[in-house]
Design an enzyme around this catalytic site. Structure first.
Site, PDB file in Angstrom:
ATOM      1  CD  GLU A 130     -35.184  28.068  60.013  1.00 22.30           C
ATOM      2  OE1 GLU A 130     -33.968  28.254  59.874  1.00 22.30           O
ATOM      3  OE2 GLU A 130     -35.836  27.279  59.308  1.00 22.30           O
ATOM      4  CD  GLU A 180     -39.148  27.644  56.172  1.00 25.07           C
ATOM      5  OE1 GLU A 180     -38.387  26.660  56.028  1.00 25.07           O
ATOM      6  OE2 GLU A 180     -38.755  28.739  56.586  1.00 25.07           O
TER       7      GLU A 180
END
Length: 414
Positions: A333, A401
């Site tokens: 991220e 994820e």
């Protein structure tokens, strides 16, 4: 601030003495007997300092200060409980005059997977000799004695090695006995070796020539009992529960874990995506909406490049010999850009035997063909995954994820 008094153990006297901090969040400064020794950043890989010039006879005073906020903090914005301080082992070690400072091991299997070159690269402080022994289950298979130069390479030919995989995590024992030029043993280096070949074939990830599918979890390094420090007993319990539930892979979200878990994943047979200590979502999630990337780090900012390459290199050097690690990950991220591209290139240059992963190219496609070997997405619903796979996918797909469990949550788990 920490202070520790110690005396140098007798067996370390007359040798170069170092201190290793295996983990300190997020920066650490060290003094010995009032002398400044050094400073380091990067919470999740070891920081090591030579103490020899500052040691004295009798009692020594070691002092360390750990800083919560550093330049590193901008790249350590991981979603987890944040506890600053020293949370992994701290120890002294001494090195002999003839010392092997680095060992790199590769198991290069041929296309039939019945023959392997066991390639051992070493770096040494001084010339000497080395005896290298390969064993399995306590039985010696072969042994060679060679000269040791400052940089050396040795190749052992291994016929019909038993192959390592999650289903059959076979490990061999390699022992390096390091000697000075008179043949006196100065140190011994044990290393566990798994023979396996991981590669991409026609857009499919294969291990030992067979397609593999990750059934994985992201694992934070956290104990309900002792916080950031996790005991071996808890690590083994974690991995046993994973194996019992058909989980065969871990992504170390979102930093390198303590060294022991890599050894245990070798032993239990759990594939690993080893992730660099990088998450800067706080600097780019607003930019997602504003499209103003001025303050996103590391992005294309040259002043962040050395720090991020250092982190990538530190993780690689510490972990490179583990059979369990199949993929290096550039972080989590943190958007995209040139700095992360350079990290991916460093992994490829140092290690062509593994793949490189980075999910952030989904947010910024500038370098997508060159950063990540896989199409990695988060929280994509099943329909979107199916759509990608049905439209001539360029890369294998990893849903890196798929559900975030924090506290009393985990709904909508279809």
């Amino acid at each position: 601030s920490y202070v520790k008094y110690f005396e140098v153990p007798e067996e370390m006297e007359g040798k170069k003495v170092f201190i290793s901090f295996q983990g300190a969040e997020s920066g650490i400064a060290v003094w010995l007997n009032g002398n400044f020794v050094g400073y380091s950043e990067d919470t999740f890989t070891p920081s090591e300092f030579e103490l020899t010039p500052y040691l004295k006879e009798g009692e020594n005073k070691l002092a360390a200060q750990v800083f919560k906020w550093t330049s590193s903090s901008w790249c350590e914005d991981q979603d987890f409980f944040r506890f600053s301080g020293i949370y992994r082992d701290v120890y002294l070690y001494a090195i002999p005059e003839v010392h092997v400072s680095d060992v790199k091991i590769q198991t290069l299997l041929d296309d039939t997977f019945t023959k392997a070159d066991l390639v051992i690269d070493t770096k040494a402080t001084k010339a000497g000799k080395v005896k290298i022994t390969l064993s399995k289950d306590g039985k010696e298979l072969q042994s060679v004695e060679e000269t040791l130069a400052e940089e050396s390479q040795y190749v052992m030919k291994v016929e019909k090695p038993e192959l390592w995989s999650a289903e059959s995590p076979v490990l061999y024992d390699l022992l390096l006995e390091v000697m000075d030029e008179n043949g006196q043993v100065t140190e011994v280096i044990p290393q566990r070796v798994g023979f396996r070949r991981f590669e991409m074939k026609d857009g499919i990830m294969t291990l030992n020539g067979k397609r593999i599918v990750f059934k994985g979890v992201n694992r934070h390094e956290f104990s309900s009992v002792s916080g950031r420090h996790v005991s071996e007993e808890e690590l083994r319990k974690d991995l046993k529960i994973m194996k019992q539930n058909n989980i065969n892979a871990i992504r170390t979200c979102h930093y390198p874990d303590t060294s022991l878990i890599y050894q245990l994943c070798d032993e239990y047979g759990i594939y690993m995506i080893d992730e660099t200590n990088l998450e800067s979502h706080g600097s780019w999630d607003v930019a997602e909406f504003t499209k103003d990337y001025t303050y996103v780090v590391p992005h294309d900012k040259p002043e962040w490049l050395d720090m991020m390459l250092d982190r990538a290199n530190s993780m690689y050097q510490r972990d490179k010999n583990h059979a369990a690690i199949l993929i290096w990950s550039c972080g989590n991220e943190s958007f995209g850009g040139k700095v992360i591209f350079e990290m991916s290139q460093l992994y490829r240059k140092m290690d062509p035997t593994r793949l490189v992963h980075y999910e952030g190219v989904f947010q910024n496609r500038d370098y997508e063909d060159n950063i990540s070997d896989v199409e990695s997405q988060m929280y994509a619903p099943p329909g979107r995954v199916r759509e990608y796979l049905e439209n001539e996918p360029k890369k294998p797909f990893i849903l890196c994820e798929y559900m975030h469990d924090m506290g009393n949550s985990l709904g909508g788990f279809d």
